[in-house]
Design a protein around this motif. Structure first.
Motif, mmCIF file in Angstrom:
data_model
loop_
_atom_site.group_PDB
_atom_site.id
_atom_site.type_symbol
_atom_site.label_atom_id
_atom_site.label_comp_id
_atom_site.label_asym_id
_atom_site.label_seq_id
_atom_site.Cartn_x
_atom_site.Cartn_y
_atom_site.Cartn_z
ATOM 1 N N ARG A 8 20.628 111.562 -53.900
ATOM 2 C CA ARG A 8 21.429 111.245 -52.714
ATOM 3 C C ARG A 8 21.378 109.736 -52.407
ATOM 4 O O ARG A 8 22.370 109.137 -52.024
ATOM 5 C CB ARG A 8 20.943 112.061 -51.513
ATOM 6 C CG ARG A 8 21.946 112.149 -50.378
ATOM 7 C CD ARG A 8 21.419 113.022 -49.251
ATOM 8 N NE ARG A 8 21.114 114.369 -49.681
ATOM 9 C CZ ARG A 8 22.023 115.323 -49.807
ATOM 10 N NH1 ARG A 8 23.284 115.071 -49.533
ATOM 11 N NH2 ARG A 8 21.655 116.543 -50.187
ATOM 12 N N VAL A 9 20.222 109.141 -52.616
ATOM 13 C CA VAL A 9 20.079 107.695 -52.416
ATOM 14 C C VAL A 9 20.945 106.935 -53.418
ATOM 15 O O VAL A 9 21.660 105.987 -53.055
ATOM 16 C CB VAL A 9 18.598 107.282 -52.550
ATOM 17 C CG1 VAL A 9 18.474 105.764 -52.705
ATOM 18 C CG2 VAL A 9 17.790 107.758 -51.351
ATOM 19 N N LEU A 10 20.899 107.339 -54.683
ATOM 20 C CA LEU A 10 21.712 106.668 -55.706
ATOM 21 C C LEU A 10 23.201 106.787 -55.381
ATOM 22 O O LEU A 10 23.956 105.816 -55.526
ATOM 23 C CB LEU A 10 21.428 107.269 -57.080
ATOM 24 C CG LEU A 10 22.217 106.646 -58.238
ATOM 25 C CD1 LEU A 10 21.797 105.201 -58.450
ATOM 26 C CD2 LEU A 10 22.027 107.458 -59.522
ATOM 27 N N ALA A 46 15.521 104.686 -67.119
ATOM 28 C CA ALA A 46 16.739 103.886 -67.284
ATOM 29 C C ALA A 46 16.889 102.922 -66.112
ATOM 30 O O ALA A 46 16.528 103.247 -64.976
ATOM 31 C CB ALA A 46 17.962 104.789 -67.372
ATOM 32 N N LYS A 47 17.430 101.747 -66.397
ATOM 33 C CA LYS A 47 17.769 100.805 -65.327
ATOM 34 C C LYS A 47 19.097 101.258 -64.728
ATOM 35 O O LYS A 47 20.107 101.350 -65.425
ATOM 36 C CB LYS A 47 17.886 99.389 -65.883
ATOM 37 C CG LYS A 47 18.103 98.339 -64.808
ATOM 38 C CD LYS A 47 18.045 96.933 -65.384
ATOM 39 C CE LYS A 47 18.288 95.872 -64.318
ATOM 40 N NZ LYS A 47 17.331 95.960 -63.185
ATOM 41 N N LEU A 48 19.082 101.543 -63.439
ATOM 42 C CA LEU A 48 20.240 102.169 -62.805
ATOM 43 C C LEU A 48 21.094 101.191 -62.012
ATOM 44 O O LEU A 48 22.277 101.471 -61.769
ATOM 45 C CB LEU A 48 19.781 103.308 -61.883
ATOM 46 C CG LEU A 48 18.975 104.422 -62.568
ATOM 47 C CD1 LEU A 48 18.504 105.441 -61.545
ATOM 48 C CD2 LEU A 48 19.795 105.092 -63.662
ATOM 49 N N ALA A 61 24.401 103.500 -67.044
ATOM 50 C CA ALA A 61 23.554 104.679 -66.845
ATOM 51 C C ALA A 61 23.574 105.114 -65.391
ATOM 52 O O ALA A 61 23.607 106.314 -65.084
ATOM 53 C CB ALA A 61 22.117 104.367 -67.278
ATOM 54 N N GLY A 62 23.578 104.145 -64.479
ATOM 55 C CA GLY A 62 23.629 104.472 -63.057
ATOM 56 C C GLY A 62 24.922 105.159 -62.672
ATOM 57 O O GLY A 62 24.922 106.109 -61.884
ATOM 58 N N ARG A 63 26.044 104.664 -63.224
ATOM 59 C CA ARG A 63 27.344 105.293 -62.915
ATOM 60 C C ARG A 63 27.394 106.730 -63.438
ATOM 61 O O ARG A 63 27.901 107.627 -62.761
ATOM 62 C CB ARG A 63 28.477 104.471 -63.509
ATOM 63 C CG ARG A 63 28.768 103.184 -62.742
ATOM 64 C CD ARG A 63 30.089 102.572 -63.181
ATOM 65 N NE ARG A 63 30.042 102.120 -64.560
ATOM 66 C CZ ARG A 63 29.633 100.916 -64.944
ATOM 67 N NH1 ARG A 63 29.226 100.046 -64.034
ATOM 68 N NH2 ARG A 63 29.634 100.569 -66.219
#
Length: 292
Positions: A8-10, A46-48, A61-63
Motif C-alpha cells: 500500500r505504501v509503494l 530489488a531497488k524500487l 521493478a517498482g512499476r
C-alpha cells in the motif's frame, strides 16, 4: 511473503511521486513510509525507487510491483466487502464502470431493477471507455465493466479477447448515419465529400472502416467523445457523423435525422474478471443488466 501494508505504501508513492505526499495520503509519518519502503526493498531484493529532481519515481521493478499491488489490494478490498455482506456485517456493495451512452440508458434502468430486487445493495458507478474500464476491472477497482466492440451484424458473440475475462452479452445495436435535418440523409457514399465528426479511438476506427468499405476516406474535421456535442455540430451543419443507437437513445437533438447503416453493429457486453462463481452482489448486478 510480501507485506500488504508495504504494498500500500509503494502504491501511494507511485500515485503521489514523493514520500512526503504518500505519508500525507496514508496518514503515516514520513519516517514510517521510508521504513516500509526500505523493508519492502529488502524483502524483494530489488531497488524500487530512484531520485527524480525533488521527488522520486519508481524503477522498472517498482512499476511492475506497483501494478501488481494495485490488483492485489483491489482484490483484498473486494473480498472484504463481499465477506462482510455474507456474514451480515453490512449490506453488499457492487461497483460498475461503463461508457457514457450506457450510463445514460442501460445502467439507470438496471439500477432501478437492482434497487427494487436488492434494496440494501450499494451500487457505485464510474464513467470509463472500454480500455480503461477493463483496466479498472483487472485491478479490482470495479466488479463489472460494461464495454463495447464493433463487428458485423449476425456474427456470434465473441467478446473482447482478454485473459480471465468472462462476458455476458447485453445487446447488439446498429450504427446510424447522423445528418442535418431537413434534407435527405442518403448513404455513406453520398457523403464522401462531406466533413465528418469522429469520436473515441474505437469509434473513429469504425468510421474509417465503414467509409473504406464504401470506397472513400472521410475528411475528419472535428473529434469529440461527447455524443451531445456531435449531434449539436451536425445540426449546425458542421459535418456528418456515425453514432450507435444508444447515443441517440440517451439524447436526440431535434435538428438531426438518422438512418441505419446496413451490416454495421456495436456489441455491448458486461464483463467480469476471475474464476466463477461471481459474488452475490456481482451476480445480482449482471442479472439486472441482462434483464434490460
Amino acid at each position: 511473503m510480501l507485506d500488504v501494508v508495504r504494498l500500500r505504501v509503494l502504491l501511494a508513492i507511485s500515485k503521489t511521486g514523493s514520500v512526503t505526499a504518500a505519508a500525507r495520503e496514508l496518514n503515516y509519518t514520513q519516517p514510517s513510509v521510508s521504513h516500509h519502503l526500505s523493508r519492502l526493498e529488502a524483502e524483494t531484493g530489488a531497488k524500487l525507487v530512484q531520485r527524480a529532481g525533488r521527488g522520486i519515481r519508481l524503477t522498472e521493478a517498482g512499476r511492475l510491483l506497483a501494478e501488481r499491488a494495485a490488483e492485489i489490494l483491489g482484490r483484498i478490498e473486494s473480498a472484504s466487502a463481499e465477506l462482510a455482506a455474507h456474514v451480515g456485517l453490512r449490506a453488499g456493495r457492487v461497483r460498475l464502470a461503463a461508457f457514457p451512452s450506457a450510463l445514460g440508458t442501460l445502467v439507470p434502468e438496471a439500477a432501478v431493477r437492482l434497487a427494487h430486487d436488492h434494496p440494501g445493495l450499494d451500487l457505485r458507478l464510474a464513467e470509463a471507455e472500454p480500455p480503461e474500464a477493463l483496466r479498472m476491472l483487472r485491478a479490482g477497482d470495479v466488479d463489472v465493466a460494461v464495454v463495447f466492440q464493433y463487428g458485423q451484424a449476425g456474427v456470434p458473440h465473441g467478446g473482447p479477447d482478454v485473459d480471465g475475462l468472462r462476458i455476458t452479452p447485453l445487446l447488439d445495436e446498429p450504427s446510424l448515419l447522423v445528418t442535418p435535418g431537413g434534407s435527405p440523409s442518403g448513404s455513406l457514399r453520398d457523403h464522401a465529400e462531406s466533413r465528418w465528426i469522429a469520436g473515441c479511438d474505437r469509434c473513429r476506427a469504425h468510421l474509417l472502416d465503414l467509409c473504406s468499405g464504401s470506397g472513400f476516406e472521410p475528411r475528419i474535421s472535428f473529434t469529440t467523445d461527447d455524443y451531445v456535442a456531435v449531434q449539436a455540430m451536425v445540426a449546425a451543419g458542421l459535418g456528418v457523423a456515425v453514432l450507435p443507437r444508444l447515443a441517440l437513445s440517451a439524447h436526440r437533438h431535434p435538428g438531426v435525422q438518422v438512418s441505419e447503416i446496413p451490416a454495421s453493429t456495436r456489441r455491448v457486453f458486461a464483463a467480469t474478471y476471475g474464476e466463477p462463481p461471481d459474488p452475490p452482489a456481482t451476480a445480482a448486478l449482471l442479472a439486472a443488466l441482462a434483464d434490460g
